[in-house]
Design an enzyme around this catalytic site. Sequence first.
Site, PDB file in Angstrom:
ATOM      1  N   ASP A 148       0.801  -1.241   0.000  1.00 51.81           N
ATOM      2  CA  ASP A 148       0.000   0.000   0.000  1.00 51.81           C
ATOM      3  C   ASP A 148       0.835   1.294   0.000  1.00 51.81           C
ATOM      4  OD1 ASP A 148      -1.912  -1.954   0.269  1.00 51.81           O
ATOM      5  OD2 ASP A 148      -2.816  -1.156   2.089  1.00 51.81           O
ATOM      6  N   LYS A 179      -6.887  -4.816  -2.798  1.00 58.76           N
ATOM      7  CA  LYS A 179      -7.516  -5.198  -1.527  1.00 58.76           C
ATOM      8  C   LYS A 179      -8.525  -4.142  -1.101  1.00 58.76           C
ATOM      9  CE  LYS A 179      -4.508  -4.379   1.955  1.00 58.76           C
ATOM     10  NZ  LYS A 179      -4.841  -2.974   2.280  1.00 58.76           N
ATOM     11  N   CYS A 207      -1.975  -2.648   7.724  1.00 59.78           N
ATOM     12  CA  CYS A 207      -1.882  -3.551   6.580  1.00 59.78           C
ATOM     13  C   CYS A 207      -0.583  -4.346   6.543  1.00 59.78           C
ATOM     14  CB  CYS A 207      -2.137  -2.780   5.293  1.00 59.78           C
ATOM     15  SG  CYS A 207      -3.873  -2.205   5.241  1.00 59.78           S
TER      16      CYS A 207
HETATM   17  C1  VGL Z   1      -4.587   0.855   5.762  1.00 55.80           C
HETATM   18  C2  VGL Z   1      -6.161   1.723   7.186  1.00 55.80           C
HETATM   19  C3  VGL Z   1      -7.111   1.645   6.208  1.00 55.80           C
HETATM   20  C4  VGL Z   1      -3.165   0.416   5.529  1.00 55.80           C
HETATM   21  C5  VGL Z   1      -5.538   0.761   4.767  1.00 55.80           C
HETATM   22  O1  VGL Z   1      -2.745   0.336   4.361  1.00 55.80           O
HETATM   23  O2  VGL Z   1      -2.470   0.147   6.527  1.00 55.80           O
HETATM   24  N1  VGL Z   1      -4.909   1.318   6.966  1.00 55.80           N
HETATM   25  N2  VGL Z   1      -6.797   1.166   5.001  1.00 55.80           N
END
Ligand code: VGL
Length: 214
Positions: free
Chosen positions: A8, A106, A151
Site C-alpha cells: 500500500d 484489496k 496492513c
Molecule cells: C490501511 C487503514 C485503512 C493500511 C488501509 O494500508 O495500513 N490502513 N486502510
Amino acid sequence: MHALILVDIQNDFMPGGALGVPQGNEIVPLVNHLQTLFRIIIATKDWHPTIHSSFASSYPNKQPGDIVKNEGLDQILWPAHCVQGTFGADFVAELQQNRWSRVFLKGTSQSIDSYSGFYDNGNRRATGLGDYLDSKGIKRVYIVGLATDYCVKYTALDAVLLGFDTFVVTDACRGVNLNPEDVGMALGGMDNAGVKLVESYELIEKYAADGQLS
Ligand code: VGL
Ligand code: ZN
C-alpha cells in the site's frame, strides 16, 4: 525462492494524504533500493469503492476513529481514502514500478475491509496473493510498506499462517500510531506470531556477501 511484498505505498498514505502516515514518504527511496535485491516483487493496493464500510463518511454521524460493528467485526472508521481511480489511490510516483510481477487489489468489496494483502478482514475472500506466491515456488517473503500497525501487520500475520517464512523490514515501514504505542504493539504481536523483524541493512549486507537473500 523469496519475494518482496510492497504494501500500500499509495498517495493517500503519504503525509498530507487522506490517511497520511507520519513519515510514510521516508520509506520510498529505501524501498526502491531494496527492490534491486529481488527478482520477484509484488505490490498490494488499497482500492476502495466510493462508498466503503471503512469510511466514516459512509455512515450518518460517524467520525474517523469511531468503531462500528460490521459483519460481526469491529471496524475502525477512517477518512475516505484510496478510492478507486483517484490520485490518492495511485502508487507514489517516486516508487519504481517497472520490475513488479503483479499487483493485488484489496478492500475492493464495499461491505468488508481488508488490511491483509491475502484475505479480507473476515477471511472470506482471498486476493490471490497466496496462490500466486505458491505458484512461483516462493517460500520466504520480505514485507515493507504502510502501515506497520494495520496492513503490514495483517499481511505478515497471514503470511505466517499460510506457512511462508516471513520477514518484516521494520525501517522500510511506517505506522499510523492512532495511539502512540500502536507500532510497538504491532511489532511485538508480529514477533510473537513468528514474523522475523529485520532492518534493511541486514538484507543489504547479506546480499552483498552472498549475492542472494535465501
Ligand atoms: C490501511 C487503514 C485503512 C493500511 C488501509 O494500508 O495500513 N490502513 N486502510
Ligand atoms: Zn483502506
